[in-house]
Design a protein around this motif. Structure first.
Motif, mmCIF file in Angstrom:
data_model
loop_
_atom_site.group_PDB
_atom_site.id
_atom_site.type_symbol
_atom_site.label_atom_id
_atom_site.label_comp_id
_atom_site.label_asym_id
_atom_site.label_seq_id
_atom_site.Cartn_x
_atom_site.Cartn_y
_atom_site.Cartn_z
ATOM 1 N N ASP A 1 3.206 -12.643 -7.793
ATOM 2 C CA ASP A 1 3.349 -13.101 -9.174
ATOM 3 C C ASP A 1 3.268 -11.963 -10.185
ATOM 4 O O ASP A 1 4.117 -11.836 -11.057
ATOM 5 C CB ASP A 1 2.268 -14.146 -9.487
ATOM 6 C CG ASP A 1 2.492 -15.444 -8.710
ATOM 7 O OD1 ASP A 1 3.671 -15.771 -8.457
ATOM 8 O OD2 ASP A 1 1.501 -16.097 -8.356
ATOM 9 N N ASP A 2 2.242 -11.139 -10.083
ATOM 10 C CA ASP A 2 1.999 -10.097 -11.080
ATOM 11 C C ASP A 2 2.309 -8.729 -10.475
ATOM 12 O O ASP A 2 1.407 -7.948 -10.193
ATOM 13 C CB ASP A 2 0.541 -10.176 -11.556
ATOM 14 C CG ASP A 2 0.260 -9.256 -12.741
ATOM 15 O OD1 ASP A 2 1.235 -8.717 -13.311
ATOM 16 O OD2 ASP A 2 -0.924 -9.066 -13.080
ATOM 17 N N LEU A 3 3.596 -8.454 -10.306
ATOM 18 C CA LEU A 3 4.015 -7.224 -9.633
ATOM 19 C C LEU A 3 3.565 -5.981 -10.390
ATOM 20 O O LEU A 3 3.181 -4.978 -9.778
ATOM 21 C CB LEU A 3 5.548 -7.223 -9.467
ATOM 22 C CG LEU A 3 6.139 -6.016 -8.743
ATOM 23 C CD1 LEU A 3 5.689 -5.996 -7.285
ATOM 24 C CD2 LEU A 3 7.672 -6.036 -8.821
ATOM 25 N N ASN B 1 6.964 -4.355 1.239
ATOM 26 C CA ASN B 1 7.626 -4.506 -0.053
ATOM 27 C C ASN B 1 7.099 -5.737 -0.789
ATOM 28 O O ASN B 1 7.035 -6.827 -0.213
ATOM 29 C CB ASN B 1 9.141 -4.670 0.141
ATOM 30 C CG ASN B 1 9.746 -3.531 0.933
ATOM 31 O OD1 ASN B 1 10.099 -2.499 0.388
ATOM 32 N ND2 ASN B 1 9.879 -3.723 2.239
ATOM 33 N N PHE B 2 6.745 -5.558 -2.054
ATOM 34 C CA PHE B 2 6.300 -6.651 -2.908
ATOM 35 C C PHE B 2 7.370 -6.883 -3.977
ATOM 36 O O PHE B 2 7.873 -5.931 -4.577
ATOM 37 C CB PHE B 2 4.957 -6.319 -3.530
ATOM 38 C CG PHE B 2 3.873 -6.084 -2.503
ATOM 39 C CD1 PHE B 2 3.290 -7.156 -1.844
ATOM 40 C CD2 PHE B 2 3.466 -4.799 -2.188
ATOM 41 C CE1 PHE B 2 2.295 -6.942 -0.889
ATOM 42 C CE2 PHE B 2 2.474 -4.583 -1.247
ATOM 43 C CZ PHE B 2 1.887 -5.658 -0.582
ATOM 44 N N TYR C 1 -0.112 -5.299 -9.624
ATOM 45 C CA TYR C 1 -0.506 -5.497 -8.226
ATOM 46 C C TYR C 1 -0.921 -4.157 -7.611
ATOM 47 O O TYR C 1 -0.270 -3.130 -7.845
ATOM 48 C CB TYR C 1 0.671 -6.091 -7.451
ATOM 49 C CG TYR C 1 0.285 -6.806 -6.177
ATOM 50 C CD1 TYR C 1 -0.372 -8.031 -6.220
ATOM 51 C CD2 TYR C 1 0.595 -6.262 -4.945
ATOM 52 C CE1 TYR C 1 -0.713 -8.704 -5.052
ATOM 53 C CE2 TYR C 1 0.260 -6.918 -3.771
ATOM 54 C CZ TYR C 1 -0.399 -8.139 -3.833
ATOM 55 O OH TYR C 1 -0.739 -8.795 -2.679
ATOM 56 N N ASN C 2 -1.997 -4.155 -6.835
ATOM 57 C CA ASN C 2 -2.473 -2.928 -6.201
ATOM 58 C C ASN C 2 -1.650 -2.677 -4.934
ATOM 59 O O ASN C 2 -1.975 -3.180 -3.860
ATOM 60 C CB ASN C 2 -3.958 -3.034 -5.862
ATOM 61 C CG ASN C 2 -4.552 -1.692 -5.452
ATOM 62 O OD1 ASN C 2 -3.909 -0.881 -4.794
ATOM 63 N ND2 ASN C 2 -5.800 -1.448 -5.841
ATOM 64 N N ILE C 3 -0.587 -1.917 -5.090
ATOM 65 C CA ILE C 3 0.368 -1.711 -4.004
ATOM 66 C C ILE C 3 -0.265 -0.928 -2.853
ATOM 67 O O ILE C 3 -0.109 -1.294 -1.680
ATOM 68 C CB ILE C 3 1.620 -0.962 -4.506
ATOM 69 C CG1 ILE C 3 2.289 -1.741 -5.644
ATOM 70 C CG2 ILE C 3 2.600 -0.729 -3.353
ATOM 71 C CD1 ILE C 3 2.752 -3.136 -5.279
ATOM 72 N N ARG D 1 8.328 -3.134 -5.433
ATOM 73 C CA ARG D 1 7.522 -1.935 -5.239
ATOM 74 C C ARG D 1 7.209 -1.837 -3.751
ATOM 75 O O ARG D 1 7.035 -2.861 -3.077
ATOM 76 C CB ARG D 1 6.238 -2.009 -6.077
ATOM 77 C CG ARG D 1 6.505 -2.040 -7.572
ATOM 78 C CD ARG D 1 5.241 -2.295 -8.379
ATOM 79 N NE ARG D 1 4.294 -1.175 -8.257
ATOM 80 C CZ ARG D 1 3.063 -1.209 -8.789
ATOM 81 N NH1 ARG D 1 2.638 -2.295 -9.446
ATOM 82 N NH2 ARG D 1 2.257 -0.168 -8.652
ATOM 83 N N THR D 2 7.160 -0.611 -3.240
ATOM 84 C CA THR D 2 7.083 -0.408 -1.791
ATOM 85 C C THR D 2 5.950 0.526 -1.390
ATOM 86 O O THR D 2 5.783 1.601 -1.970
ATOM 87 C CB THR D 2 8.414 0.169 -1.252
ATOM 88 O OG1 THR D 2 9.475 -0.726 -1.578
ATOM 89 C CG2 THR D 2 8.354 0.350 0.264
#
Length: 267
Positions: free
Chosen positions: A152-154, A180-181, A157-159, A193-194
């Motif tokens: 939801d909150d890309l 991948n998000f 988000y703590n990738i 984001r990856t």
């Protein structure tokens, strides 16, 4: 010895490029490769790529322009890198190995590519047929293994933390996967984001990841488009494909591939 290198980037995914057609580079020395990719003590890059002559294709009378050998920044040889492949095409043009079209061999097979006057490289990726759909993610191989998950909150988000947890978790074992998000923007556009294995951190872009996300979003019916825009941290990519009988063919990854600088370093 003095090593001549070139630096390229494709939507922020950056690579150390070396012309190894004379086979001088010490490929088995993972420490040298990791040092060259180190951003503090070396040149800096998400990976290192060697451009080589394709001896196997020559022996089989297959027409190729060059061979791609790709290493992650940890020094280990790895699976296919989409942005790296696009940058290698631009590098081959700079070396006058090709003009505006290329056919080359990589670890996942044969690739075709074109480069236009603006430096946009369209790279044909492998066909994709095997796709695993789970309740909260999709897994597929687009030349490298990829986990694709909507969040939801890309933006916040703590990738690195969440990506590492999945990469090293029970799903993928020791081999791991790229993670991948994704967030949907509209019918044909997604932001992503990856977390990349081998780099063990978030990267600004991932070509095989963008390819995986585009196909996964189509499979999940988030889009019916066969040309999909991907917003990555380092810019924009476009993935197009043909879909039929549960298989994705004519898969192309398109985006910029830019020369950054050339230099020498002692190894």
């Amino acid at each position: 010895m003095q090593l001549e290198f070139y630096k390229y980037q494709g939507t922020g995914n950056d690579f150390v490029m070396i012309d190894n057609r004379s086979n001088f580079f010490p490929k088995e020395n993972t420490q040298i490769i990791a040092h060259l990719c180190d951003r503090r003590f070396g040149i800096g890059g998400d990976g290192l790529i060697l451009l080589e002559k394709d001896q196997i294709a020559s022996n089989l009378a297959t027409t190729t322009d060059f061979k791609m050998v790709y290493y992650n920044s940890d020094g280990n040889q790895s699976s296919m890198c989409g942005n790296g492949g696009r940058c290698l095409v631009a590098f081959a043009k700079k070396l006058q190995v090709i003009e505006n079209e290329a056919t080359f061999i990589a670890t996942d097979g044969l690739h075709h590519a074109t480069i236009d006057e603006e430096g946009l490289v369209a790279l044909q990726m492998i066909d994709v047929a095997e796709i695993k759909i789970s309740s909260d993610h999709v897994f597929l191989n687009t030349g490298s293994p990829h986990h694709v998950q909507l969040v939801d909150d890309l933006e916040n988000y703590n990738i690195k933390e969440n990506g590492a947890a999945i990469r090293y978790g029970h799903l993928y074992g020791k081999v791991g996967s790229n993670i991948n998000f994704v967030k949907q923007i509209d019918d044909t556009t997604f932001s992503m984001r990856t977390y990349e294995r081998g780099v063990e951190d978030e990267t600004l872009s991932c070509g095989t990841g963008a390819t995986a996300v585009a196909i996964a979003m189509n499979v999940l019916a988030k889009t019916t488009a066969t040309s999909i825009n991907l917003n990555v941290e380092g810019g924009k990519l476009v993935v197009s494909f043909d879909k039929g009988e549960g298989k994705f063919t004519n898969v192309f990854l398109k985006g910029p591939a830019e020369f950054v600088f050339k230099g020498t370093i002692e190894i």
